[in-house]
Enzyme design. Structure first.
Site, mmCIF file in Angstrom:
data_model
loop_
_atom_site.group_PDB
_atom_site.id
_atom_site.type_symbol
_atom_site.label_atom_id
_atom_site.label_comp_id
_atom_site.label_asym_id
_atom_site.label_seq_id
_atom_site.Cartn_x
_atom_site.Cartn_y
_atom_site.Cartn_z
ATOM 1 N N HIS A 107 46.267 45.835 34.111
ATOM 2 C CA HIS A 107 47.508 45.146 34.469
ATOM 3 C C HIS A 107 48.104 44.566 33.180
ATOM 4 O O HIS A 107 47.349 44.209 32.257
ATOM 5 C CB HIS A 107 47.147 44.022 35.450
ATOM 6 C CG HIS A 107 48.307 43.295 36.023
ATOM 7 N ND1 HIS A 107 48.958 42.287 35.358
ATOM 8 C CD2 HIS A 107 48.939 43.420 37.217
ATOM 9 C CE1 HIS A 107 49.932 41.825 36.133
ATOM 10 N NE2 HIS A 107 49.942 42.491 37.257
ATOM 11 N N ASP A 128 38.712 40.813 34.265
ATOM 12 C CA ASP A 128 39.895 40.454 35.047
ATOM 13 C C ASP A 128 39.527 40.696 36.514
ATOM 14 O O ASP A 128 39.505 41.821 36.991
ATOM 15 C CB ASP A 128 41.077 41.339 34.615
ATOM 16 C CG ASP A 128 42.280 41.212 35.554
ATOM 17 O OD1 ASP A 128 42.161 40.532 36.591
ATOM 18 O OD2 ASP A 128 43.325 41.817 35.257
ATOM 19 N N GLN A 166 41.749 41.462 41.290
ATOM 20 C CA GLN A 166 41.594 42.281 42.508
ATOM 21 C C GLN A 166 40.133 42.341 42.939
ATOM 22 O O GLN A 166 39.823 42.939 43.976
ATOM 23 C CB GLN A 166 42.121 43.709 42.279
ATOM 24 C CG GLN A 166 43.578 43.797 41.877
ATOM 25 C CD GLN A 166 44.532 43.352 42.989
ATOM 26 O OE1 GLN A 166 44.143 43.165 44.148
ATOM 27 N NE2 GLN A 166 45.794 43.145 42.641
ATOM 28 N N LYS A 189 45.620 35.641 45.772
ATOM 29 C CA LYS A 189 45.208 36.973 46.236
ATOM 30 C C LYS A 189 44.005 36.870 47.163
ATOM 31 O O LYS A 189 43.440 37.870 47.590
ATOM 32 C CB LYS A 189 44.882 37.874 45.044
ATOM 33 C CG LYS A 189 46.127 38.244 44.223
ATOM 34 C CD LYS A 189 45.800 39.286 43.201
ATOM 35 C CE LYS A 189 46.826 39.379 42.103
ATOM 36 N NZ LYS A 189 48.119 39.913 42.521
ATOM 37 N N CYS A 197 53.137 46.625 37.413
ATOM 38 C CA CYS A 197 52.763 45.953 36.155
ATOM 39 C C CYS A 197 51.616 46.689 35.460
ATOM 40 O O CYS A 197 50.687 46.065 34.929
ATOM 41 C CB CYS A 197 52.384 44.487 36.373
ATOM 42 S SG CYS A 197 53.659 43.534 37.156
HETATM 43 N N1 C6P Z 1 48.823 42.098 40.439
HETATM 44 C C1 C6P Z 1 50.062 43.373 42.081
HETATM 45 O O1 C6P Z 1 50.922 43.522 42.944
HETATM 46 P P1 C6P Z 1 48.683 36.891 38.689
HETATM 47 O O2 C6P Z 1 50.095 37.374 38.840
HETATM 48 O O3 C6P Z 1 48.489 36.138 37.432
HETATM 49 O O4 C6P Z 1 48.176 36.184 39.891
HETATM 50 O O5 C6P Z 1 47.770 38.208 38.587
HETATM 51 C C2 C6P Z 1 47.955 39.103 37.548
HETATM 52 C C3 C6P Z 1 47.079 40.309 37.740
HETATM 53 C C4 C6P Z 1 46.084 40.556 36.816
HETATM 54 N N2 C6P Z 1 45.257 41.594 36.971
HETATM 55 C C5 C6P Z 1 45.344 42.438 38.012
HETATM 56 C C6 C6P Z 1 44.368 43.558 38.138
HETATM 57 C C7 C6P Z 1 46.348 42.237 38.969
HETATM 58 O O6 C6P Z 1 46.440 43.077 39.998
HETATM 59 C C8 C6P Z 1 47.251 41.166 38.825
HETATM 60 C C9 C6P Z 1 48.383 40.955 39.798
HETATM 61 C C10 C6P Z 1 49.857 42.018 41.470
HETATM 62 O O7 C6P Z 1 49.340 44.308 41.713
HETATM 63 C C11 C6P Z 1 51.151 41.441 40.974
HETATM 64 S S1 C6P Z 1 51.870 42.404 39.692
#
Ligand code: C6P
Length: 424
Positions: free
Chosen positions: A136, A213, A216, A239, A379
């Site tokens: 991401h 990370d 997910q 999430k 993203c």
């Molecule tokens: N992915 C998706 O729709 P945040 O926005 O900081 O809570 O998470 C960022 C992030 C980091 N790593 C991974 C693997 C992610 O999937 C995400 C967030 C969302 O896939 C929003 S783009």
């Protein structure tokens, strides 16, 4: 009925009962969108909140709200207790050794930015950072910037055609100069679960620091940071049924103690003089400014809710939905799936395209049927470039989704074809 048919019926009933039982806890799901019962399949973007979480946040605001760690009055002491109880819960959830290894942030993005800034202190020109092309943007940009600031080499791991990164790829790319490996536990596009424990072991053989990370991962995979032997682990509350604006950075205590803070200001100091300051011990050192106590309280309630059901059971349910959806989608010759077609090392995320239809059109038409899915590059532009796809539609499951909802989604795909005049 044959015994095979009977067990299929029982399985369907189980799936239905499981999700239906929990769905009732989520008031937002009980509504119509565009005249149809809402089907919420955008859980990888953010999840919904059960009554237990809404109630915990509401109750905190109605009875406790005050600035923690800053007052001697009763409400401030109670706010401090609420905040620290939440930290203890999070620590227990990922099996950290100590509660002070849990730093509250806004989200995964902030956790990774904090880390990339603080790790500046331990890297030198010419060192290497290893990430994968599946990451991401939040696990790419902070490292790109660090690499630029300190003249480091940012290197990439690439997956094979099954969307998985072979361990041989990691073995090949790790060198004596690798200082940081930062890798996602589960891809938000393909749903692939990386073998992070094995990856950490290989990286540690080269004395590299391992960042995971878990955006997910934490919501769906029972995670034990000590078993993974991750040096740092980042995830977001929203999430996993908690409010937006609360996230976590876990770090091993000795490493966090060694690193300088990222944000500076109130709440993170020991002494401030006109020239120079000293910092508070962990975890406050990394938590400058008034924190999001109601978010932390909501995260605690979300963890309690998930633990009561059991992450293993939730994952099993999600995989059952994934197997069901994949099986049906594979039979549609106009559907192209951007991810593994089997369940091996995979979670409940399916990215796909409908031939000759842009994913935004797809999502809009599906939405007109009351079904929320995500579309776009998620993203993860380097991944999209690598596989030469422009964008995808994406469905992602959680505990409250059902096979009947998958059927509604499949019917909606037919409608997409019809709208574009392809017929079925
Ligand atoms: N992915 C998706 O729709 P945040 O926005 O900081 O809570 O998470 C960022 C992030 C980091 N790593 C991974 C693997 C992610 O999937 C995400 C967030 C969302 O896939 C929003 S783009």
């Amino acid at each position: 009925m044959t015994s095979k048919q009977e067990s299929a019926v029982n399985k369907n009933k189980l799936d239905h009962d499981f999700a239906q039982k929990y769905k009732a806890d989520f008031p937002i799901l009980n509504q119509q969108i565009n005249g149809k019962d809402l089907v919420y399949f955008d859980n990888a973007a953010t999840t919904q909140k059960p009554e237990a979480v809404l109630e915990a946040v509401n109750n905190y605001n109605r009875t406790i709200n005050a600035n923690p760690h800053r007052g001697a009055h009763t409400l401030s002491v109670r706010a401090t207790e609420a905040y620290e109880n939440a930290r203890a819960k999070v620590s227990n959830f990922i099996n950290a050794e100590k509660a002070e290894e849990i730093i509250f942030t806004r989200n995964t993005t902030e956790s990774l930015n904090l880390l990339a800034n603080s790790l500046e202190a331990v890297v030198e020109e010419g060192d290497e950072i290893l990430i994968s092309v599946l990451e991401h943007h939040s696990n790419i940009l902070p490292w790109q910037q660090l690499a630029e600031r300190k003249n480091l080499n940012l290197k990439f791991l690439y997956p094979d055609q099954s969307y998985r990164i072979p361990l041989s790829e990691l073995k090949e790319k790790l060198t004596d100069k690798t200082k940081i490996l930062s890798i996602s536990q589960m891809s938000n596009v393909s749903g692939v679960i990386n073998p992070v424990k094995e990856m950490a072991e290989l990286a540690h053989q080269k004395d590299a620091l391992v960042v995971v990370d878990g955006a997910q991962g934490a919501p769906h995979i029972k995670t034990d940071v000590r078993d993974l032997n991750a040096d740092f682990y980042a995830f977001s509350g929203h999430k996993m049924l908690a409010p937006m604006g609360i996230g976590v950075l876990y770090g091993k205590k000795d490493l966090l103690e060694e690193l300088p803070p990222f944000l500076k200001g109130g709440g993170m100091i020991e002494y401030v003089k006109e020239q120079g300051s000293t910092y508070a011990p962990l975890p406050e050192k990394f938590e400058a400014g008034t924190p999001n106590v109601e978010g932390a309280v909501g995260l605690q309630a979300a963890i309690e809710y998930l633990e009561e059901i059991g992450l293993d059971k939730i994952k099993e349910h999600e995989l059952e939905l994934t197997a069901y959806a994949l099986e049906k989608m594979k039979q549609l010759d106009y559907v192209e799936i951007a991810g593994p077609l089997n369940l091996e090392n995979r979670g409940g995320i399916i990215s796909f395209n409908i031939k000759d239809v842009h994913s935004h059109d797809l999502a809009t038409i599906v939405d007109s049927e009351g079904i929320a899915i995500r579309s776009g590059h998620h993203c993860a532009q380097p991944l999209m470039n690598y596989y030469q796809i422009n964008s995808t539609g994406r469905i992602s499951f959680y505990l409250y989704n059902t096979k009947a909802e998958v059927d509604r989604f499949l019917e909606a795909l037919e409608k997409v074809r019809e709208v574009f005049g392809y017929g079925s």
